[in-house]
Design a protein around this motif. Structure first.
Motif, PDB file in Angstrom:
ATOM      1  N   LEU A 119       0.839  -1.764  -0.692  1.00  0.00           N
ATOM      2  CA  LEU A 119       0.192   0.128   0.267  1.00  0.00           C
ATOM      3  C   LEU A 119       0.895   1.443  -0.002  1.00  0.00           C
ATOM      4  O   LEU A 119       1.434   1.480   1.017  1.00  0.00           O
ATOM      5  CB  LEU A 119      -0.779  -0.253   0.729  1.00  0.00           C
ATOM      6  CG  LEU A 119      -2.407   1.687   1.536  1.00  0.00           C
ATOM      7  CD1 LEU A 119      -3.196   1.127   0.592  1.00  0.00           C
ATOM      8  CD2 LEU A 119      -2.781   1.192   2.376  1.00  0.00           C
ATOM      9  N   LYS A 120       0.435   1.748  -1.015  1.00  0.00           N
ATOM     10  CA  LYS A 120       1.162   2.858  -1.378  1.00  0.00           C
ATOM     11  C   LYS A 120       0.506   4.916  -0.703  1.00  0.00           C
ATOM     12  O   LYS A 120      -0.514   4.110  -1.051  1.00  0.00           O
ATOM     13  CB  LYS A 120       1.628   3.678  -2.853  1.00  0.00           C
ATOM     14  CG  LYS A 120       2.715   4.807  -2.389  1.00  0.00           C
ATOM     15  CD  LYS A 120       2.607   5.195  -4.250  1.00  0.00           C
ATOM     16  CE  LYS A 120       3.659   6.569  -4.578  1.00  0.00           C
ATOM     17  NZ  LYS A 120       3.834   6.818  -6.011  1.00  0.00           N
ATOM     18  N   VAL A 121       0.808   5.034   0.437  1.00  0.00           N
ATOM     19  CA  VAL A 121      -0.067   5.909   0.903  1.00  0.00           C
ATOM     20  C   VAL A 121       0.868   7.428   0.505  1.00  0.00           C
ATOM     21  O   VAL A 121       2.029   7.725   1.062  1.00  0.00           O
ATOM     22  CB  VAL A 121      -0.329   5.985   2.680  1.00  0.00           C
ATOM     23  CG1 VAL A 121      -0.986   6.469   3.140  1.00  0.00           C
ATOM     24  CG2 VAL A 121      -0.626   4.723   3.274  1.00  0.00           C
ATOM     25  N   VAL A 122       0.195   8.457  -0.283  1.00  0.00           N
ATOM     26  CA  VAL A 122       0.952   9.438  -0.097  1.00  0.00           C
ATOM     27  C   VAL A 122      -0.039  11.135   0.442  1.00  0.00           C
ATOM     28  O   VAL A 122      -0.655  11.099   0.357  1.00  0.00           O
ATOM     29  CB  VAL A 122       1.136  10.185  -1.161  1.00  0.00           C
ATOM     30  CG1 VAL A 122       1.549  11.653  -1.817  1.00  0.00           C
ATOM     31  CG2 VAL A 122       1.591   8.564  -2.357  1.00  0.00           C
ATOM     32  N   ASP A 123       1.016  11.224   2.106  1.00  0.00           N
ATOM     33  CA  ASP A 123       0.146  11.986   2.820  1.00  0.00           C
ATOM     34  C   ASP A 123       1.183  13.834   2.439  1.00  0.00           C
ATOM     35  O   ASP A 123       1.854  13.666   1.987  1.00  0.00           O
ATOM     36  CB  ASP A 123       0.297  11.879   4.074  1.00  0.00           C
ATOM     37  CG  ASP A 123       0.115  12.547   5.263  1.00  0.00           C
ATOM     38  OD1 ASP A 123      -0.635  14.613   4.624  1.00  0.00           O
ATOM     39  OD2 ASP A 123      -0.533  13.018   6.129  1.00  0.00           O
ATOM     40  N   PRO A 124       0.186  14.768   1.352  1.00  0.00           N
ATOM     41  CA  PRO A 124       0.919  16.121   1.299  1.00  0.00           C
ATOM     42  C   PRO A 124       1.080  16.872   2.685  1.00  0.00           C
ATOM     43  O   PRO A 124       2.444  17.320   2.412  1.00  0.00           O
ATOM     44  CB  PRO A 124      -0.777  16.439   0.922  1.00  0.00           C
ATOM     45  CG  PRO A 124      -1.547  16.225   1.297  1.00  0.00           C
ATOM     46  CD  PRO A 124      -1.555  15.165   1.272  1.00  0.00           C
ATOM     47  N   LYS A 125       1.552  16.402   3.440  1.00  0.00           N
ATOM     48  CA  LYS A 125       1.423  17.116   4.890  1.00  0.00           C
ATOM     49  C   LYS A 125       3.097  15.767   5.281  1.00  0.00           C
ATOM     50  O   LYS A 125       4.480  16.998   5.996  1.00  0.00           O
ATOM     51  CB  LYS A 125       0.556  17.344   6.466  1.00  0.00           C
ATOM     52  CG  LYS A 125       1.199  17.411   6.714  1.00  0.00           C
ATOM     53  CD  LYS A 125       0.717  17.732   8.407  1.00  0.00           C
ATOM     54  CE  LYS A 125       0.582  16.901   9.978  1.00  0.00           C
ATOM     55  NZ  LYS A 125      -0.274  17.415  10.740  1.00  0.00           N
ATOM     56  N   CYS A 126       3.259  14.901   5.250  1.00  0.00           N
ATOM     57  CA  CYS A 126       3.419  13.805   6.275  1.00  0.00           C
ATOM     58  C   CYS A 126       5.101  13.202   4.775  1.00  0.00           C
ATOM     59  O   CYS A 126       5.686  12.648   5.722  1.00  0.00           O
ATOM     60  CB  CYS A 126       2.836  13.119   6.986  1.00  0.00           C
ATOM     61  SG  CYS A 126       2.022  13.682   8.397  1.00  0.00           S
ATOM     62  N   GLY A 127       4.357  13.151   3.386  1.00  0.00           N
ATOM     63  CA  GLY A 127       5.598  12.104   2.974  1.00  0.00           C
ATOM     64  C   GLY A 127       4.549  11.030   2.319  1.00  0.00           C
ATOM     65  O   GLY A 127       3.955  10.718   2.739  1.00  0.00           O
ATOM     66  N   THR A 128       5.767  10.245   2.357  1.00  0.00           N
ATOM     67  CA  THR A 128       4.758   9.034   1.599  1.00  0.00           C
ATOM     68  C   THR A 128       5.610   7.398   2.390  1.00  0.00           C
ATOM     69  O   THR A 128       6.689   7.823   2.719  1.00  0.00           O
ATOM     70  CB  THR A 128       5.300   8.894  -0.078  1.00  0.00           C
ATOM     71  OG1 THR A 128       4.873   9.610  -0.589  1.00  0.00           O
ATOM     72  CG2 THR A 128       5.199   6.965  -0.817  1.00  0.00           C
TER      73      THR A 128
END
Ligand SMILES: [Zn+2]
Length: 269
Positions: A119-128
């Protein structure tokens, strides 16, 4: 400086708001908890759809599935799909056979499903974050997702409602295929030779849009066909990204809590 009581220092906040900095130096509020959710959903029009020969959706009788999804982005950096089974067996099935069936189910799931995708999680605040997805079978006395019904002889193994019917000598591949159904995957073949109703199957992508429908063969594909997969043909072991998309669909819902103020995007890689 240590952060206590969940209160961030001003510099911490500034760092969080600046994606360039937070990409290398995550702020304290990033990845600050694990997520666990009991999933119970109707799979039709959420995970996949069945279409007729001209591409029209028809009212195929999809079931509901249930499983536990854990996104351990704070602690272990993995995702776990867990299904709990409660064993029921025919009187003719002895203890040794029950033990063997449990072993085969675990072996089939581990061998075929583990280490297939992340699972790739991209969080604009916290990164990937890239979180490997593990699959776990648990045997329980109560609070099960499925009844694991071991018959002396059962000609066509399958999942009906919340019951997985198998024979005492069912092999690991079949367990892997049926486990796919338990967490929401469709057969990639048609059931009825006389109608053109279920000529095509289409999966929903992690962003919720429907992928291009694929033609499916009646009653199981040719295992050696390069387009075949574990959900299409007996003995085939190909698992593709689309077989993990439903996990990303659920993860997108789990991460995007009300009031979050930004959009976290999940995909399968
Ligand atoms: Zn099947």
């Amino acid at each position: 400086m240590a952060i206590s009581g969940g209160v961030q220092s001003p510099s911490e906040v500034a760092r969080c708001e600046d994606p360039a900095i937070s990409a290398t130096l995550p702020c304290a509020s990033c990845w600050s908890k694990d997520y666990t959710k009991e999933i119970k959903v109707h799979t039709g029009k959420r995970y996949s759809d069945q279409l007729n020969a001209v591409g029209e959706s028809y009212n195929y009788n999809f079931g509901t599935v249930q499983y536990k999804l854990s996104i351990l982005c704070k602690t272990k950096n993995i995702v776990v799909v867990e299904i709990r089974f409660k064993i029921e067996s025919d009187d003719a099935v002895n203890k040794v056979s029950v033990t063997q069936a449990k072993k085969s189910l675990i072996e089939g799931v581990k061998k075929y499903w583990d280490n297939q995708f992340s699972l790739k999680v991209v969080d604009p605040k916290c990164g990937t974050k890239i979180l490997p997805i593990e699959f776990k079978v648990l045997f329980v006395k109560s609070d099960e997702h499925y009844i694991f019904k071991i018959h002396d002889k059962y000609d066509r193994e399958g999942v009906t409602g919340y019951v997985l019917d198998v024979s005492k000598d069912t092999g690991p591949w079949t367990y892997a295929h049926e486990f796919g159904h338990c967490y929401g995957l469709p057969d990639e073949y048609g059931y009825n030779p006389d109608t053109e109703e279920n000529d095509q199957v289409a999966y929903y992508k992690p962003d919720g849009t429907l992928d291009t429908p694929m033609s499916v063969p009646y009653n199981g594909g040719d295992p050696s066909d390069p387009a075949s997969t574990i959900m299409a043909a007996y003995g085939n072991t190909i698992i593709l990204k689309r077989h993990g998309w439903l996990i990303a669909i659920e993860a997108n819902e789990i991460f995007n809590e009300r009031g979050l103020g930004r959009r976290i995007v999940c995909d399968i890689v």
